[in-house]
Design a protein around this motif. Structure first.
Motif, PDB file in Angstrom:
ATOM      1  N   ALA A  97       0.833  -1.201   0.000  1.00  0.00           N
ATOM      2  CA  ALA A  97       0.000   0.000   0.000  1.00  0.00           C
ATOM      3  C   ALA A  97       0.872   1.257   0.000  1.00  0.00           C
ATOM      4  CB  ALA A  97      -0.933   0.007   1.199  1.00  0.00           C
ATOM      5  N   ARG A  98       1.937   1.231   0.794  1.00  0.00           N
ATOM      6  CA  ARG A  98       2.839   2.382   0.814  1.00  0.00           C
ATOM      7  C   ARG A  98       3.532   2.560  -0.525  1.00  0.00           C
ATOM      8  NH1 ARG A  98       7.619   2.465   5.130  1.00  0.00           N
ATOM      9  NH2 ARG A  98       8.335   0.787   3.741  1.00  0.00           N
ATOM     10  N   GLY A  99       3.912   1.446  -1.157  1.00  0.00           N
ATOM     11  CA  GLY A  99       4.523   1.525  -2.474  1.00  0.00           C
ATOM     12  C   GLY A  99       3.585   2.119  -3.502  1.00  0.00           C
ATOM     13  N   ARG A 100       2.293   1.725  -3.449  1.00  0.00           N
ATOM     14  CA  ARG A 100       1.321   2.292  -4.390  1.00  0.00           C
ATOM     15  C   ARG A 100       1.142   3.784  -4.156  1.00  0.00           C
ATOM     16  NH1 ARG A 100      -1.348  -2.769  -3.484  1.00  0.00           N
ATOM     17  NH2 ARG A 100      -2.572  -1.828  -1.798  1.00  0.00           N
ATOM     18  N   ARG A 101       1.114   4.202  -2.879  1.00  0.00           N
ATOM     19  CA  ARG A 101       0.975   5.635  -2.589  1.00  0.00           C
ATOM     20  C   ARG A 101       2.172   6.415  -3.107  1.00  0.00           C
ATOM     21  NH1 ARG A 101      -0.878   3.695   2.475  1.00  0.00           N
ATOM     22  NH2 ARG A 101       1.162   4.160   3.395  1.00  0.00           N
ATOM     23  N   GLU A 102       3.369   5.871  -2.921  1.00  0.00           N
ATOM     24  CA  GLU A 102       4.567   6.553  -3.415  1.00  0.00           C
ATOM     25  C   GLU A 102       4.566   6.634  -4.938  1.00  0.00           C
ATOM     26  OE1 GLU A 102       7.826   4.416  -1.827  1.00  0.00           O
ATOM     27  OE2 GLU A 102       7.629   5.245   0.215  1.00  0.00           O
ATOM     28  N   THR A 103       4.072   5.561  -5.586  1.00  0.00           N
ATOM     29  CA  THR A 103       4.012   5.573  -7.057  1.00  0.00           C
ATOM     30  C   THR A 103       3.029   6.624  -7.543  1.00  0.00           C
ATOM     31  OG1 THR A 103       4.546   3.213  -7.130  1.00  0.00           O
ATOM     32  CG2 THR A 103       3.546   4.182  -9.095  1.00  0.00           C
ATOM     33  N   ARG A 104       1.861   6.688  -6.897  1.00  0.00           N
ATOM     34  CA  ARG A 104       0.875   7.711  -7.283  1.00  0.00           C
ATOM     35  C   ARG A 104       1.412   9.114  -7.040  1.00  0.00           C
ATOM     36  NH1 ARG A 104      -2.933   3.985  -4.958  1.00  0.00           N
ATOM     37  NH2 ARG A 104      -2.787   5.120  -2.976  1.00  0.00           N
ATOM     38  N   GLY A 105       2.095   9.295  -5.911  1.00  0.00           N
ATOM     39  CA  GLY A 105       2.671  10.612  -5.635  1.00  0.00           C
ATOM     40  C   GLY A 105       3.715  11.000  -6.661  1.00  0.00           C
ATOM     41  N   ALA A 106       4.557  10.023  -7.058  1.00  0.00           N
ATOM     42  CA  ALA A 106       5.581  10.320  -8.063  1.00  0.00           C
ATOM     43  C   ALA A 106       4.946  10.669  -9.402  1.00  0.00           C
ATOM     44  CB  ALA A 106       6.509   9.113  -8.212  1.00  0.00           C
ATOM     45  N   LEU A 107       3.888   9.930  -9.783  1.00  0.00           N
ATOM     46  CA  LEU A 107       3.212  10.226 -11.044  1.00  0.00           C
ATOM     47  C   LEU A 107       2.563  11.602 -11.031  1.00  0.00           C
ATOM     48  CD1 LEU A 107       1.583   6.774 -11.881  1.00  0.00           C
ATOM     49  CD2 LEU A 107       3.538   7.842 -12.985  1.00  0.00           C
ATOM     50  N   VAL A 108       2.004  11.985  -9.875  1.00  0.00           N
ATOM     51  CA  VAL A 108       1.397  13.312  -9.773  1.00  0.00           C
ATOM     52  C   VAL A 108       2.449  14.399  -9.938  1.00  0.00           C
ATOM     53  CG1 VAL A 108       0.236  14.913  -8.208  1.00  0.00           C
ATOM     54  CG2 VAL A 108      -0.554  12.554  -8.380  1.00  0.00           C
ATOM     55  N   LEU A 109       3.614  14.191  -9.317  1.00  0.00           N
ATOM     56  CA  LEU A 109       4.678  15.189  -9.419  1.00  0.00           C
ATOM     57  C   LEU A 109       5.288  15.233 -10.816  1.00  0.00           C
ATOM     58  CD1 LEU A 109       6.480  14.577  -5.998  1.00  0.00           C
ATOM     59  CD2 LEU A 109       4.981  16.478  -6.598  1.00  0.00           C
ATOM     60  N   LEU A 110       5.399  14.054 -11.434  1.00  0.00           N
ATOM     61  CA  LEU A 110       6.003  13.993 -12.761  1.00  0.00           C
ATOM     62  C   LEU A 110       4.999  14.252 -13.883  1.00  0.00           C
ATOM     63  CD1 LEU A 110       8.321  10.864 -12.365  1.00  0.00           C
ATOM     64  CD2 LEU A 110       9.017  13.253 -12.447  1.00  0.00           C
ATOM     65  N   GLY A 111       3.713  14.259 -13.558  1.00  0.00           N
ATOM     66  CA  GLY A 111       2.677  14.411 -14.574  1.00  0.00           C
ATOM     67  C   GLY A 111       2.869  15.607 -15.493  1.00  0.00           C
TER      68      GLY A 111
END
Length: 311
Positions: A14-28
């Motif tokens: 779950a933490r990995g998925r949150r970090e992935t979503r956060g990275a995608l939001v920042l890199l979007g």
């Protein structure tokens, strides 16, 4: 025990998925810009290179016909593109070697200078680096001018003759590229010098002092001690110089406008620019070849970088 491990793993996922979503939001935003500015034009260029797309299709709103590899075959068999490609590669090698050599030498020299002289050299390098390529070409064009150039006047004064009066440096392809080399190297050295000088500051002074006490010569110290510290920096600089020198356009076009013969002095950039107006399919094929060439030349650096990240 097993329930505890399962719960810990689910939390980790779950933490990995949150970090992935956060990275995608920042890199979007960056990914969107890259997609619009780089990916879309690149894909469109590749598609157009397999068609006979011309300005007529654009004006009439008609679809171009698919011609397969005809543009590429014509490019290498029915045009002077192979000669231009070889000329560009040869020029790139000469420019890159000279810029890297003089840049490293200037950087080493700056480490030996006092503060006042180092500042003076830095200001001179910055002035050469900051000057726009077109402006620099115009200035050097006047220096080598046929009637009013300082070079012709100096050569006449040194030889005591008038043999250099009205001598054109741009009509002959060899002297044309001699002038071009001076301009590009003059503007390219500062970047290499500043980057190398910054890297030299990371070399431990005690190691150099110990090697000097052991009797190592200056060349041996640079090859065995300094160069390993600078390898990653110089690799990046080398790849950038290869790319920039292969994509050179402004200086060549400006010198051609002052008297150079375009057919004998074209490089990839000017050759692409001077192609038939509206021949989008043919020019797209040239662009694809240039991209493939640049990717091939820089692939070694990319592969090395990926291996270092894995370690």
């Amino acid at each position: 025990m097993s329930e505890t491990l399962t719960l810990a793993r689910s939390r980790e996922r779950a933490r990995g998925r949150r970090e992935t979503r956060g990275a995608l939001v920042l890199l979007g935003p960056s990914l969107i810009i890259l997609g619009v500015m780089v990916a879309y034009p690149a894909v469109l260029m590749v598609i157009q290179s397999f068609t006979d797309y011309t300005v007529r299709n654009k004006v009439q709103g008609t679809l171009p016909a698919f011609v397969g590899l005809e543009n590429y075959i014509a490019l290498f068999s029915q045009s002077d593109f192979p000669a231009v490609l070889m000329r560009s590669l040869g020029l790139m090698v000469v420019l890159t070697v000279l810029i890297m050599l003089f840049g490293i030498l200037v950087a080493v020299l700056m480490t030996r200078l006092g503060r006042g002289w180092r500042i003076t050299v830095s200001v001179g390098l910055l002035l050469a680096w900051a000057m726009p390529p077109l402006t620099a070409t115009v200035v050097w064009g006047w220096i080598f001018d046929t009637q009013y150039g300082v070079v012709n006047w100096a050569l006449n004064a040194l030889t005591g003759t008038t043999d250099w009066t009205n001598h054109s440096w741009l009509l002959n392809p060899w002297s044309f590229f001699f002038v071009l080399t001076i301009i590009v190297v003059w503007q390219g050295v500062p970047f290499v010098a500043f980057t190398t000088f910054a890297g030299l500051g990371q070399v431990p002074a005690e190691v150099l002092e110990a090697s000097s006490l052991d009797g190592a010569t200056g060349l041996e110290r640079f090859r065995l001690i300094v160069f390993p510290y600078l390898r990653s920096v110089l690799t990046v600089v080398l790849v950038l110089q290869i790319i920039w020198n292969l994509r050179i356009f402004t200086q060549v076009y400006a010198l051609q406008s002052r008297g150079g013969i375009a057919a004998e002095t074209n490089v990839l950039g000017t050759y692409l620019f001077r192609q038939g107006v509206g021949e989008f399919g043919a020019t797209a094929a040239i662009g694809v070849v240039m991209v493939i060439l640049l990717l091939t030349l820089s692939w070694g650096y990319v592969r090395t970088t990926l291996k270092e990240e894995e370690l």
